[in-house]
Design an enzyme around this catalytic site. Sequence first.
Site, mmCIF file in Angstrom:
data_model
loop_
_atom_site.group_PDB
_atom_site.id
_atom_site.type_symbol
_atom_site.label_atom_id
_atom_site.label_comp_id
_atom_site.label_asym_id
_atom_site.label_seq_id
_atom_site.Cartn_x
_atom_site.Cartn_y
_atom_site.Cartn_z
ATOM 1 N N CYS A 127 -24.807 -29.928 -36.468
ATOM 2 C CA CYS A 127 -25.138 -31.222 -37.082
ATOM 3 C C CYS A 127 -23.912 -32.134 -37.073
ATOM 4 C CB CYS A 127 -25.624 -31.001 -38.514
ATOM 5 S SG CYS A 127 -25.825 -32.522 -39.463
ATOM 6 N N CYS A 130 -22.383 -32.614 -40.528
ATOM 7 C CA CYS A 130 -21.569 -31.471 -40.976
ATOM 8 C C CYS A 130 -20.223 -31.470 -40.254
ATOM 9 C CB CYS A 130 -22.305 -30.160 -40.713
ATOM 10 S SG CYS A 130 -23.875 -30.020 -41.596
#
Length: 271
Positions: A127, A130
């Site tokens: 992600c 992230c």
Amino acid sequence: MGLCLVFLPLASSKGEGGREGSASRICCTQGFAKHMTSAKAGSASAQDPSSFTMGMWSIGAGALGAAALALVLANTDIFLSKPLQATLEYLEEIDLKTLEKEPRTFKAKELWEKNGAVIMAVRRPGCFLCREEAVDLSSLKPKLDELGVPLYAVVKEQIRTEVKDFQPYFKGEIFLDEKKKFYGPRRRKMMFMGFVRLGVWNNFFRARKVGVTGNLEGEGFILGGVFVVGSGKQGILLEHREKEFGDKVNPVSVLEAARKIKPQTSASEKK
């Protein structure tokens, strides 16, 4: 519907019976005329396009109102599951694995027992949100090294090269939390509702502006977080739980919490 009309001859009698019969026929004629007028009016009303248009506008307005209400509610915290704060005892007993060819399983308390630790529970290594948070935490690495506080991350799955691809963004050691304990004690998920939250879209644009990229590999609905844990039994000094996609921790708060860590000294060092 067909109508059958019967014409009756007029009575030649000029008496009361004749007058009553004539009046009766007049009333019937007037009633029939009224009925036909009412039927024509009803037919015209049914065929009036303005009535149909108004009905469709009402349905459309109702649907738009419901959608607007759903959008407003989705951007509040009403439907978000509340996190349950972790305890030191809970974190200490979590089983972690190294990512070596021959993995070693150990208790999580080994990470912070001597010098405390900063630990990122990664929602999904691929992600880009992230990865952006990983870059922010990694920017603290020089100052954390000065304090003697290590930086770690845990992931909940190991898919192909996802962890390896995450490492350029994160300057610390990474471990596997197969039972997803660091994402508890109350595991929280954000499903597709996250994509109608304005905060999430703001986070998307922020990360894209920085230039971080990612992919869609792996499970990404279970929300992550960041912990700053003191040495020994000092306890949890900071616990940040991701509220929505891209809700990253404040690096300043992480550093402030890390400065409160009191490293454990061994018996030999005391002498």
